[in-house]
Structures are given as C-alpha cells and as structure tokens.
Design an enzyme around this catalytic site. Sequence first.
Site, PDB file in Angstrom:
ATOM      1  N   TRP A  95      13.015  78.724  80.517  1.00  0.00           N
ATOM      2  CA  TRP A  95      13.130  79.200  81.892  1.00  0.00           C
ATOM      3  C   TRP A  95      11.916  80.108  82.073  1.00  0.00           C
ATOM      4  O   TRP A  95      11.840  81.178  81.468  1.00  0.00           O
ATOM      5  CB  TRP A  95      14.432  79.967  82.087  1.00  0.00           C
ATOM      6  CG  TRP A  95      14.651  80.379  83.511  1.00  0.00           C
ATOM      7  CD1 TRP A  95      15.208  79.629  84.500  1.00  0.00           C
ATOM      8  CD2 TRP A  95      14.316  81.640  84.101  1.00  0.00           C
ATOM      9  NE1 TRP A  95      15.234  80.345  85.669  1.00  0.00           N
ATOM     10  CE2 TRP A  95      14.694  81.589  85.453  1.00  0.00           C
ATOM     11  CE3 TRP A  95      13.730  82.815  83.620  1.00  0.00           C
ATOM     12  CZ2 TRP A  95      14.503  82.645  86.330  1.00  0.00           C
ATOM     13  CZ3 TRP A  95      13.540  83.875  84.495  1.00  0.00           C
ATOM     14  CH2 TRP A  95      13.928  83.780  85.843  1.00  0.00           C
ATOM     15  N   GLU A 104      30.518  85.972  97.483  1.00  0.00           N
ATOM     16  CA  GLU A 104      30.539  84.982  96.403  1.00  0.00           C
ATOM     17  C   GLU A 104      30.375  83.570  96.982  1.00  0.00           C
ATOM     18  O   GLU A 104      29.688  82.731  96.407  1.00  0.00           O
ATOM     19  CB  GLU A 104      31.836  85.134  95.591  1.00  0.00           C
ATOM     20  CG  GLU A 104      32.183  83.991  94.648  1.00  0.00           C
ATOM     21  CD  GLU A 104      31.116  83.658  93.615  1.00  0.00           C
ATOM     22  OE1 GLU A 104      30.091  84.353  93.533  1.00  0.00           O
ATOM     23  OE2 GLU A 104      31.293  82.652  92.910  1.00  0.00           O
ATOM     24  N   LYS A 132      27.498  80.696  96.041  1.00  0.00           N
ATOM     25  CA  LYS A 132      27.807  79.313  95.614  1.00  0.00           C
ATOM     26  C   LYS A 132      27.043  78.311  96.473  1.00  0.00           C
ATOM     27  O   LYS A 132      26.440  77.381  95.961  1.00  0.00           O
ATOM     28  CB  LYS A 132      29.307  79.004  95.716  1.00  0.00           C
ATOM     29  CG  LYS A 132      30.200  79.602  94.660  1.00  0.00           C
ATOM     30  CD  LYS A 132      30.032  79.048  93.270  1.00  0.00           C
ATOM     31  CE  LYS A 132      29.055  79.828  92.459  1.00  0.00           C
ATOM     32  NZ  LYS A 132      29.403  81.150  92.015  1.00  0.00           N
ATOM     33  N   ASN A 152      12.460  84.259  73.377  1.00  0.00           N
ATOM     34  CA  ASN A 152      13.265  84.477  74.579  1.00  0.00           C
ATOM     35  C   ASN A 152      13.115  85.944  74.956  1.00  0.00           C
ATOM     36  O   ASN A 152      13.304  86.814  74.122  1.00  0.00           O
ATOM     37  CB  ASN A 152      14.737  84.144  74.281  1.00  0.00           C
ATOM     38  CG  ASN A 152      15.609  84.246  75.523  1.00  0.00           C
ATOM     39  OD1 ASN A 152      15.096  84.437  76.629  1.00  0.00           O
ATOM     40  ND2 ASN A 152      16.905  84.125  75.346  1.00  0.00           N
ATOM     41  N   GLY A 153      12.746  86.208  76.190  1.00  0.00           N
ATOM     42  CA  GLY A 153      12.612  87.599  76.626  1.00  0.00           C
ATOM     43  C   GLY A 153      11.308  87.819  77.370  1.00  0.00           C
ATOM     44  O   GLY A 153      10.627  86.862  77.756  1.00  0.00           O
ATOM     45  N   HIS A 171      26.775  93.822 115.328  1.00  0.00           N
ATOM     46  CA  HIS A 171      25.741  94.842 115.129  1.00  0.00           C
ATOM     47  C   HIS A 171      24.416  94.202 114.735  1.00  0.00           C
ATOM     48  O   HIS A 171      23.528  94.877 114.224  1.00  0.00           O
ATOM     49  CB  HIS A 171      26.205  95.850 114.075  1.00  0.00           C
ATOM     50  CG  HIS A 171      27.466  96.553 114.467  1.00  0.00           C
ATOM     51  ND1 HIS A 171      27.490  97.536 115.432  1.00  0.00           N
ATOM     52  CD2 HIS A 171      28.752  96.367 114.072  1.00  0.00           C
ATOM     53  CE1 HIS A 171      28.744  97.952 115.590  1.00  0.00           C
ATOM     54  NE2 HIS A 171      29.515  97.247 114.788  1.00  0.00           N
ATOM     55  N   LYS A 213      21.697  79.787  83.232  1.00  0.00           N
ATOM     56  CA  LYS A 213      22.870  80.608  82.903  1.00  0.00           C
ATOM     57  C   LYS A 213      22.451  81.660  81.882  1.00  0.00           C
ATOM     58  O   LYS A 213      21.488  81.472  81.165  1.00  0.00           O
ATOM     59  CB  LYS A 213      23.958  79.709  82.318  1.00  0.00           C
ATOM     60  CG  LYS A 213      25.343  80.251  82.602  1.00  0.00           C
ATOM     61  CD  LYS A 213      26.385  79.177  82.550  1.00  0.00           C
ATOM     62  CE  LYS A 213      27.749  79.726  82.849  1.00  0.00           C
ATOM     63  NZ  LYS A 213      27.974  79.990  84.278  1.00  0.00           N
ATOM     64  N   ARG A 233      20.608  77.019  79.718  1.00  0.00           N
ATOM     65  CA  ARG A 233      19.922  78.315  79.648  1.00  0.00           C
ATOM     66  C   ARG A 233      18.520  78.273  80.236  1.00  0.00           C
ATOM     67  O   ARG A 233      17.855  79.304  80.346  1.00  0.00           O
ATOM     68  CB  ARG A 233      19.850  78.785  78.201  1.00  0.00           C
ATOM     69  CG  ARG A 233      21.196  79.041  77.586  1.00  0.00           C
ATOM     70  CD  ARG A 233      21.037  79.519  76.178  1.00  0.00           C
ATOM     71  NE  ARG A 233      20.552  80.874  76.135  1.00  0.00           N
ATOM     72  CZ  ARG A 233      21.317  81.943  76.027  1.00  0.00           C
ATOM     73  NH1 ARG A 233      22.612  81.807  75.940  1.00  0.00           N
ATOM     74  NH2 ARG A 233      20.804  83.146  75.988  1.00  0.00           N
ATOM     75  N   CYS A 255      16.448  80.884  78.573  1.00  0.00           N
ATOM     76  CA  CYS A 255      15.753  80.136  77.537  1.00  0.00           C
ATOM     77  C   CYS A 255      16.724  79.878  76.393  1.00  0.00           C
ATOM     78  O   CYS A 255      17.494  80.752  76.017  1.00  0.00           O
ATOM     79  CB  CYS A 255      14.529  80.833  76.965  1.00  0.00           C
ATOM     80  SG  CYS A 255      13.231  81.108  78.155  1.00  0.00           S
ATOM     81  N   GLU A 259      23.117  78.374  95.771  1.00  0.00           N
ATOM     82  CA  GLU A 259      22.581  77.855  94.509  1.00  0.00           C
ATOM     83  C   GLU A 259      22.816  76.362  94.330  1.00  0.00           C
ATOM     84  O   GLU A 259      22.053  75.703  93.633  1.00  0.00           O
ATOM     85  CB  GLU A 259      23.087  78.656  93.301  1.00  0.00           C
ATOM     86  CG  GLU A 259      24.567  78.689  93.109  1.00  0.00           C
ATOM     87  CD  GLU A 259      25.021  79.670  92.021  1.00  0.00           C
ATOM     88  OE1 GLU A 259      24.230  80.055  91.149  1.00  0.00           O
ATOM     89  OE2 GLU A 259      26.203  80.045  92.041  1.00  0.00           O
TER      90      GLU A 259
HETATM   91  C1  F6R Z   1      26.306  82.522  90.147  1.00  0.00           C
HETATM   92  C2  F6R Z   1      26.282  83.056  88.800  1.00  0.00           C
HETATM   93  C3  F6R Z   1      25.513  84.279  88.541  1.00  0.00           C
HETATM   94  C4  F6R Z   1      26.196  85.117  87.451  1.00  0.00           C
HETATM   95  C5  F6R Z   1      25.285  86.293  87.066  1.00  0.00           C
HETATM   96  C6  F6R Z   1      25.950  87.185  86.035  1.00  0.00           C
HETATM   97  O1  F6R Z   1      27.137  81.418  90.259  1.00  0.00           O
HETATM   98  O2  F6R Z   1      26.850  82.479  87.907  1.00  0.00           O
HETATM   99  O3  F6R Z   1      25.293  85.021  89.683  1.00  0.00           O
HETATM  100  O4  F6R Z   1      27.411  85.573  87.922  1.00  0.00           O
HETATM  101  O5  F6R Z   1      24.090  85.816  86.557  1.00  0.00           O
HETATM  102  O6  F6R Z   1      26.198  86.489  84.849  1.00  0.00           O
HETATM  103  P1  F6R Z   1      27.245  86.993  83.800  1.00  0.00           P
HETATM  104  O7  F6R Z   1      28.579  86.915  84.421  1.00  0.00           O
HETATM  105  O8  F6R Z   1      27.091  86.085  82.647  1.00  0.00           O
HETATM  106  O9  F6R Z   1      26.886  88.414  83.488  1.00  0.00           O
END
Ligand code: F6R
Length: 590
Positions: A74, A468, A472, A100-101, A491, A585, A27, A2, A475
């Site tokens: 969000w 990782e 990618k 926010n929260g 397995h 994010k 956000r 948010c 998402e």
């Molecule tokens: C995926 C991604 C998330 C962040 C996770 C941690 O592409 O960006 O999985 O890595 O939310 O975020 P930070 O690094 O900000 O603690």
Amino acid sequence: MCGIIAYQGVHNADQRIVEGLKHLEYRGYDSWGIAVATATGKMHRKRQVGEIGKVSLKSLNLPEAHIGIGHTRWATHGGVTQKNAHPHFSMNKKIVLVHNGIVENDEVLRKELRKKGYVFQSETDSEVVVNLIENYRKKVSLKEAVRKTMKDIAGRNAIVVLEQDGKELIATRNGSPLIVGVGEKEVYIASDIPAFLEHTQTVYYLDDGQMVVVQEGKPQFFDLTNGKKISRRKITVDIEPEQAEKGSYDHFMIKEIMDQKETTRKAVDQNERQLMEVAKMIKKAYGSFLVGCGSAAAVCKLGEYIFSTVANKHINAVEASEFRHFFGFLTSKSLMIVVSQSGETADVIEAIEVAKKKNVKIIGILNNTNSTIGRLADYVFPIHAGQERAVASTKAITAQFVVMTLLAYAAKGNVLEGKRKLVDVASQMNELLNPRYEKHIQRIARVLKNKEHVYILGRGLNVPVAKESSIKIQEISYIHAESFAAGELKHGPLALVTKGTPVIVLVGKDDTEDEMLSNAKEVKARGGMIIGISPENHSVFDHWLHVPNVGDMSYMVNILPVQLLSYYLGIMKGHNPDKPRNLAKSVTVK
Ligand code: F6R
C-alpha cells in the site's frame, strides 16, 4: 497496511510466500513482490504492479529455494510502480528487505547515504533502510547491522531482511505488527496470522523493540536495544482457517454482512464481572475518552450518545488521529476506551502510548484480541466477530455497537436489561438478512448507481450511524456520500439539495422520529428524493427500506440496509467491494 510474509523451511519458499501474499492482500494491493535465496547463494526477485490474486506460481518461474520474503504494498513513499514495489535490494544486491511503515527521517538518512556513494533505484524509504543495513554490514554481523539501522530510523516500522547466502531471516518491529508462526520444520514471519494459518496455529507475537532471527527452521528472539537473547511465549491461536474464507459468497464483504446473523448475538456474550468493573471505573473516572479511527470512530461517537442517553454519563469521543490535541486532558484519573477491529491502527496505538505514560487505564473493544492494542490494554472486551477480510468493516462495527451498548447498560446498573434487548435485536436482524430483502436493496441501488452525491441524515443515536453509512457508501461505490445531523440541514447543507438529490433518512423509533420526518419533508419540498430507513413506510418516502422496530436500539438495524446498498452499488459500478481503491485494512501507518 502492507502485507509481509517471510519463510524458511522444508517446503518451497515461493509457494508458501505467494500463497501467504494472497491471504494478506487486504492489507495493500498496489503491487507485490517476492525474493528467494537458493542453496547456492543466488538471490531471485519478482515484482509486479497490481494485485497478486490471480497470479500463478508457475508463471513466476522461480528456482527451488527454502528461504524467502514477500510483500504486498500500500504505497506511502513513491508512486505505484514496479521500481517502488518490494522487496528492495541494497546497492550491492546482497541484502534484500521488505518493509511496513514510514521512515520519518528518510530524507536526512538518504542524503547521508548519498554522500557515502549510495545510489537509489526507487523513491521509497524502504530502500534507504536496506542501504543503511548494507553500510553497517561492512563491519558487523547482519543482526547487528539491522539493530544499528533500527536505532537510526524514526517512525513506526517493521522489516524483514534476507542475505544472499540464504542462511537466516532477520525481522524486527517498532510500531508495526509482526508475528512468527512455527510449523513442522518451518518458520513464517508475517504481518498477520492468515498469511500462514493453513500451516500452523502456533505463534509468537513480536513486541516493539524485539527482533527475531530464524536459522535452520528455528526462531530466536532478541532485545533490539541491547541485542541480548530474550524468551517469548508460544501461543496457540484459535482462529479456524475456514473462518477466513468466503465460502459460497462472491465477496468477503457480503459474507461478512450476512455473518451478522450470528456475530451480533455472539458479541452479547461478555464477561459480566468485567463489564461491571469497567462500568464502575467509567463512573468514577474524571475525563473518559472514546478513541478510534474511521468506522471505529463512528462507533466511538455512538458510544458518546449511548452513554449519555442510557447512563446519563458524558464521555468524549475523539478521532484517534486528532487525539494529540487533547493529550493535555489526560491524568491518572482519566480512562481511555479504544475501539479497533484490527487492534493495529497506528493512530490509536499512539494515543494509547501517551495515555499509558500518564497512568491512564486502557479498555479495548477489539476483534483481534492478540493484537498490539490487545496486548497494551488493561481490559479487553472481545467482540467475537471472527476474522473480517473485506476492507470495509461491517460485522465488526455492529459487534462493537453491541459491546458499547452493554457497557452503557452496565454503567446504568442494569446490564441484564441491555443483554435482553440486544438478544432480541440480534434475532430480528437475523430475519432481515434474507434474499428477498437483498433483491429490494438491489432495486434501490439501481436508482442510485448513477448519482454523483448521496446525503445521509440522522438525529440523536442515528447521527453516528449516518456517519458510518457515509463511510460505507464512499469506500465501496466511490459516490460522494456525506452525513449530517438532520437538524443542521438548514444551517447550510440544504443548499446542496436540488431536484432528484438522493437523501437517505435514518429514522429512530424514539423522541427524534417526528423531527426527523419533518426534516425529510423539508428536503422533499426542495425536490430531494427521500430513501427512508424505518420500520414504517411514511408518505414522505420515495423509497422505503424496511427495518424491524427495535425501539431505542434503531442504530443496530439502520446500518444493515446501508451496508447492503453500498455492496450492491459497488457491484453495479464494477468495483471489487473487498478491495476499494486506495484503501487497505489495518492502517498501521499514520
Ligand atoms: C471503514 C473501515 C475503517 C476502519 C478504520 C479503523 O469501513 O473499516 O474506517 O474502521 O481504519 O480500523 P480498526 O478498527 O482496525 O482500528
């Protein structure tokens, strides 16, 4: 999670708030809203479901006002509807709030308010907060009402409140970030700096348990517990506004992938003395933990492997959201290394708070060093990646890989060897990220775009890279992507492979190479389609994605083609790669 922005100053509040919300959209982008109070004491509010990105200020038709609050959501409590969008009015419509929260005791508080006659318009916990404030406000000042309310609510929260008379903004935080920006005759309160970066780089960071009251363009700070005035240090941040823009690129994600040409090299520039000091602590510590979430958790896992192979040292990598199951192992001899791009991830902060109570030293590998985690950590390694705006992390991840590698080489006692190798890797990465390579990736993306599942295999250091990679692809393309340690294949997961099942194999130029290729053959024998990421083309590959030969640092380069592949899969499937559905994010809620 948010985005919050509030404004008081000489300019039009609606213009500053809408502009700020557009900068904060990463956000949360389920819905947005804005409320302003005019000089005549009238409150006006606009809320909409969807992204604010293309909304014009004119279409909002808000009156002239110099104070207001805005929010981009969000969803946590309650679906994505206009009624659940912020700002929320209190029942008498005299107070308006953005939040926010998560209010963890929301149900209990709601019941109590209902008994007092409060009726709710939304399903949100935020409306509970604003009505608690209204209830207290009957007897005390707005500042006191906010203070009392914050004592009542449990969880990690940040709020900004405005009253109809438009005289002041009151904001406070307990676990969710808020920053105060001070410009020429104007004050901003926001959940992140880009919201007002064009107008000022002078900020005050609000810490948990603190409150700011903005009146006549001036902020005053208070302790939330006793209401007493406190002083806060003014800081000038050195983020350039253009760093936060996408320039000639279509999306932040592709810009940030390309930024890696420079950011990887920049991440190598670490304070050597601090590297050695921390390495010494790691060697001495009894029980060290690497803690992060999502992609940062994959970096932690990679750290576990690098420390083992380079420095012969075992460190435990644990996802921050699971860390409470390991709290019992923390002692004053433990060490916690946290990895976070934003420095605001709620689960990581919670792990740190517990660790600090046990006198555990905290080391942060961070992009946003002025963040909450940056301020909590005892030692900070800045990854120098510049602002990352796309929700999917790319350049921050490779920069975190770099710092993790340097720490391991420092623990080995040869930080210079690590630096030299990484500088060489950075220059080879630079050569890879070119338009011809992108064209080739697009061809592979066309092959994959209609597939329902993609599997990614790695061995050793490439196991976390495979993880990782799966994040990618998930998402950005919404294709089901899953990673496995290649040796685990027979397995269980091998049963998933049928004719044409795409399997990406990450080949390491180390002692895992031969075994990896033979696992690829096992997949191929069952009809799987092999996409090989490797410096060399092997006969088992149906498609080859070339990467430079960087020896035992293949983890640094193997992620690049997958980042690009995810981006182009997203584009081909008509998604916005910068704003994956359901995500945001900076995950400031648990
Ligand atoms: C995926 C991604 C998330 C962040 C996770 C941690 O592409 O960006 O999985 O890595 O939310 O975020 P930070 O690094 O900000 O603690």
